[in-house]
Design a protein around this motif. Structure first.
Motif, PDB file in Angstrom:
ATOM      1  N   ILE A 108       4.102  -1.684   0.248  1.00 27.73           N
ATOM      2  CA  ILE A 108       2.809  -2.081   0.790  1.00 27.73           C
ATOM      3  C   ILE A 108       2.717  -1.579   2.234  1.00 27.73           C
ATOM      4  O   ILE A 108       3.734  -1.454   2.918  1.00 27.73           O
ATOM      5  CB  ILE A 108       2.626  -3.623   0.733  1.00 27.73           C
ATOM      6  CG1 ILE A 108       1.172  -4.023   1.006  1.00 27.73           C
ATOM      7  CG2 ILE A 108       3.588  -4.325   1.691  1.00 27.73           C
ATOM      8  CD1 ILE A 108       0.887  -5.503   0.730  1.00 27.73           C
ATOM      9  N   LEU A 133      -0.388  -3.383  -3.434  1.00 31.71           N
ATOM     10  CA  LEU A 133       1.052  -3.348  -3.670  1.00 31.71           C
ATOM     11  C   LEU A 133       1.300  -2.372  -4.818  1.00 31.71           C
ATOM     12  O   LEU A 133       0.628  -2.467  -5.850  1.00 31.71           O
ATOM     13  CB  LEU A 133       1.495  -4.758  -4.071  1.00 31.71           C
ATOM     14  CG  LEU A 133       2.933  -5.174  -3.898  1.00 31.71           C
ATOM     15  CD1 LEU A 133       3.353  -5.104  -2.447  1.00 31.71           C
ATOM     16  CD2 LEU A 133       3.110  -6.592  -4.414  1.00 31.71           C
ATOM     17  N   LYS A 141      -4.197  -5.334   4.531  1.00 34.25           N
ATOM     18  CA  LYS A 141      -3.073  -4.988   3.667  1.00 34.25           C
ATOM     19  C   LYS A 141      -3.562  -3.994   2.624  1.00 34.25           C
ATOM     20  O   LYS A 141      -4.680  -4.114   2.126  1.00 34.25           O
ATOM     21  CB  LYS A 141      -2.569  -6.222   2.911  1.00 34.25           C
ATOM     22  CG  LYS A 141      -2.027  -7.326   3.755  1.00 34.25           C
ATOM     23  CD  LYS A 141      -1.634  -8.486   2.850  1.00 34.25           C
ATOM     24  CE  LYS A 141      -1.449  -9.752   3.650  1.00 34.25           C
ATOM     25  NZ  LYS A 141      -1.167 -10.907   2.781  1.00 34.25           N
TER      26      LYS A 141
END
Length: 138
Positions: free
Chosen positions: A58, A41, A38
């Protein structure tokens, strides 16, 4: 079975955007495949439309067995399940949204149909914030 590496970009700008992203990530993992990495954000201003609501964005790298069209169908079902009632592609304009999930890259293929074009040109080449997030998970 063969697996495919896919990069997705998620965005939300209404009804608790950070929580929406969290819920969407959980649904993606439960319904489509494993999230490998990931990006951070980030908050961004709306692109190509006016709104007072900033986006939470994201990028993720996903490992899935789904074909591009099957994956798109699953992602659209997640969007609908989370309360997204209309799609920008259908409306021809952008608007505030609970969740938006775009397929950016799928392995190294080029794919084009009425519903889906891979790679996602705008996010790869025209939007700096998207390119930054995508580069984090490549």
């Amino acid at each position: 079975m063969s697996y495919n590496d896919v990069i997705l970009l998620l965005g939300s700008n209404i009804n608790n955007p950070e929580k929406n992203i969290e819920i969407a990530l959980e649904k993606i993992e439960n319904q489509t495949g494993s999230i490998l990495t990931k990006s951070k954000l980030i908050l961004t201003k709306p692109v190509e439309f006016e709104s007072y609501n900033n986006f939470c964005n994201i990028a993720i790298k996903l490992k899935t067995q789904f074909s591009p069209i099957k994956l798109l169908s699953e992602l659209k079902a997640i969007e609908k399940n989370m309360g997204r009632t209309s799609d920008s592609a259908d409306l021809g304009v952008y608007q505030d949204r609970v969740i938006d999930i775009d397929i950016i890259l799928y392995n190294n293929i080029k794919f084009s149909s009425k519903r889906l074009i891979i790679p996602h040109q705008k996010n790869l080449y025209e939007r700096d914030f998207a390119r930054e997030l995508i580069n984090e998970v490549k």
